[in-house]
Design an enzyme around this catalytic site. Structure first.
Site, PDB file in Angstrom:
ATOM      1  N   SER A 100       0.654  -1.225  -0.091  1.00 43.43           N
ATOM      2  CA  SER A 100      -0.050  -0.077   0.053  1.00 43.43           C
ATOM      3  C   SER A 100       0.858   1.057   0.109  1.00 43.43           C
ATOM      4  CB  SER A 100      -0.898   0.159   1.252  1.00 43.43           C
ATOM      5  OG  SER A 100      -1.441   1.317   1.399  1.00 43.43           O
ATOM      6  N   ASP A 144      -4.779   3.162  -1.894  1.00 41.85           N
ATOM      7  CA  ASP A 144      -5.890   3.484  -0.925  1.00 41.85           C
ATOM      8  C   ASP A 144      -6.548   4.918  -1.071  1.00 41.85           C
ATOM      9  OD1 ASP A 144      -5.995   1.295   1.031  1.00 41.85           O
ATOM     10  OD2 ASP A 144      -3.960   1.755   1.443  1.00 41.85           O
ATOM     11  N   MET A 173     -10.812  -6.860   5.407  1.00 41.48           N
ATOM     12  CA  MET A 173     -10.403  -5.741   6.333  1.00 41.48           C
ATOM     13  C   MET A 173      -9.931  -6.232   7.647  1.00 41.48           C
ATOM     14  SD  MET A 173     -10.079  -3.113   4.375  1.00 41.48           S
ATOM     15  CE  MET A 173      -9.098  -2.262   5.461  1.00 41.48           C
ATOM     16  N   ASP A 230      -6.004  -7.101   4.451  1.00 40.19           N
ATOM     17  CA  ASP A 230      -5.610  -5.516   4.537  1.00 40.19           C
ATOM     18  C   ASP A 230      -5.589  -5.143   5.814  1.00 40.19           C
ATOM     19  OD1 ASP A 230      -4.989  -2.934   3.835  1.00 40.19           O
ATOM     20  OD2 ASP A 230      -6.692  -2.596   2.424  1.00 40.19           O
ATOM     21  N   HIS A 287      -8.251   0.456  -3.853  1.00 40.03           N
ATOM     22  CA  HIS A 287      -9.203   0.413  -2.827  1.00 40.03           C
ATOM     23  C   HIS A 287     -10.044   1.422  -2.481  1.00 40.03           C
ATOM     24  CE1 HIS A 287      -9.622  -0.899   1.648  1.00 40.03           C
ATOM     25  NE2 HIS A 287     -10.609  -1.000   0.921  1.00 40.03           N
ATOM     26  N   MET A 330     -12.433   3.790  -0.566  1.00 37.02           N
ATOM     27  CA  MET A 330     -13.082   3.914   0.735  1.00 37.02           C
ATOM     28  C   MET A 330     -13.865   5.172   0.417  1.00 37.02           C
ATOM     29  SD  MET A 330     -10.069   2.450   2.889  1.00 37.02           S
ATOM     30  CE  MET A 330      -8.706   2.691   1.467  1.00 37.02           C
ATOM     31  N   HIS A 378      -1.014  -1.275  -4.124  1.00 39.04           N
ATOM     32  CA  HIS A 378      -2.200  -1.200  -3.786  1.00 39.04           C
ATOM     33  C   HIS A 378      -2.430   0.409  -3.410  1.00 39.04           C
ATOM     34  CE1 HIS A 378      -5.785  -2.580  -1.333  1.00 39.04           C
ATOM     35  NE2 HIS A 378      -5.453  -1.370  -0.462  1.00 39.04           N
ATOM     36  N   MET A 436      -9.405   7.370  -0.140  1.00 43.70           N
ATOM     37  CA  MET A 436     -10.073   7.982   0.917  1.00 43.70           C
ATOM     38  C   MET A 436     -10.870   9.328   0.972  1.00 43.70           C
ATOM     39  SD  MET A 436      -7.619   6.372   4.177  1.00 43.70           S
ATOM     40  CE  MET A 436      -7.010   4.864   4.163  1.00 43.70           C
TER      41      MET A 436
END
Ligand code: DX5
Ligand code: ZN
Length: 218
Positions: free
Chosen positions: A10, A37, A139, A177, A68, A70, A35, A39
């Site tokens: 990540s 992330d 998660m 993760d 990913h 979120m 990866h 957000m």
């Protein structure tokens, strides 16, 4: 069936001032996926990166970009992340009103579709979408931040999902993760995971150590 372990570092734990070089370095160190992330400060209590950053990073690695999301709502941003160069797009069932429709959209965009289960989200969340996914992400921390501790109760969930995937006979990655270090990596793999996300553990101690960090996880 469980496949050989792949590592998806990540970049949340990379040096954001040198992100392109960091992606290149972790790729050369043996990362299988990258990866990313995403957000939004709303679905999770942190803000990270948007599609323009993904576009900017794309030339730095040919490895699959494991994005990913979120964010909520998620549907309005799928096209932008697909165009930016995401290969796998993973979303949370809680992030939109129509999970099946969202997964269909990701596949229509020509991308692999993943579904992420928060620590309190039950395994049954995937029961009616097994035909529509390429990856399940468990998660093992609450989403939002790197560097948190692995939640042990999720090992039973990983094992239950490994059974579901094997019974289905489908080619679905089982990714974990959060809080992955060599000791928890071992437990997650024993429970049936075949892709490990690791931020802190991958980017620890600078670029000279990335290859050893990844090898230790594998
Ligand atoms: C958490 C993110 C993770 C996180 C993992 O919301 O989804 O990918 O960056 O970080 P570590 O490996 O440090 O727990
Ligand atoms: Zn993640």
């Amino acid at each position: 069936m469980q496949k050989p372990t792949r590592i998806s570092p990540s970049i949340l734990s990379a040096d954001f001032a040198r992100l392109g070089e960091e992606v290149r370095a972790i790729d050369e160190a043996g990362a299988d996926y990258i990866h990313i992330d995403v957000m939004d400060g709303h679905f999770v209590p942190n803000l990270t990166i948007g599609p323009d950053v993904v576009t900017a990073l794309r030339p730095y690695s040919e490895k699959p970009f494991d994005v990913h999301l979120m964010i909520s709502p998620v549907d309005p941003f799928l096209e932008a992340f697909a165009a930016a160069g995401a290969d796998i797009i993973t979303i949370h069932p809680e992030a939109g009103p129509h999970l099946h429709r969202t997964l269909q959209t990701i596949r229509q965009l020509g991308k692999k579709a993943g579904v992420a289960l928060n620590p309190a989200t039950p395994v049954e969340a995937v029961d009616y979408i097994m035909d529509d996914i390429d990856l399940i992400l468990v998660m093992t921390v609450n989403p939002g931040f790197g560097g948190q501790s692995f939640i042990e109760s999720q090992l039973g969930k990983i094992a239950a999902l490994r059974k579901k995937i094997d019974i289905s006979g489908r080619d679905i990655d089982l990714e974990v993760d959060g809080g992955i270090v060599p000791a928890t990596a071992k437990k997650a793999i024993a429970a049936g995971a075949d892709v490990l996300v690791a931020g802190t553990a991958s980017f620890k101690d600078g670029p000279d150590n990335y290859a050893a960090n990844i090898a230790n996880l594998r």
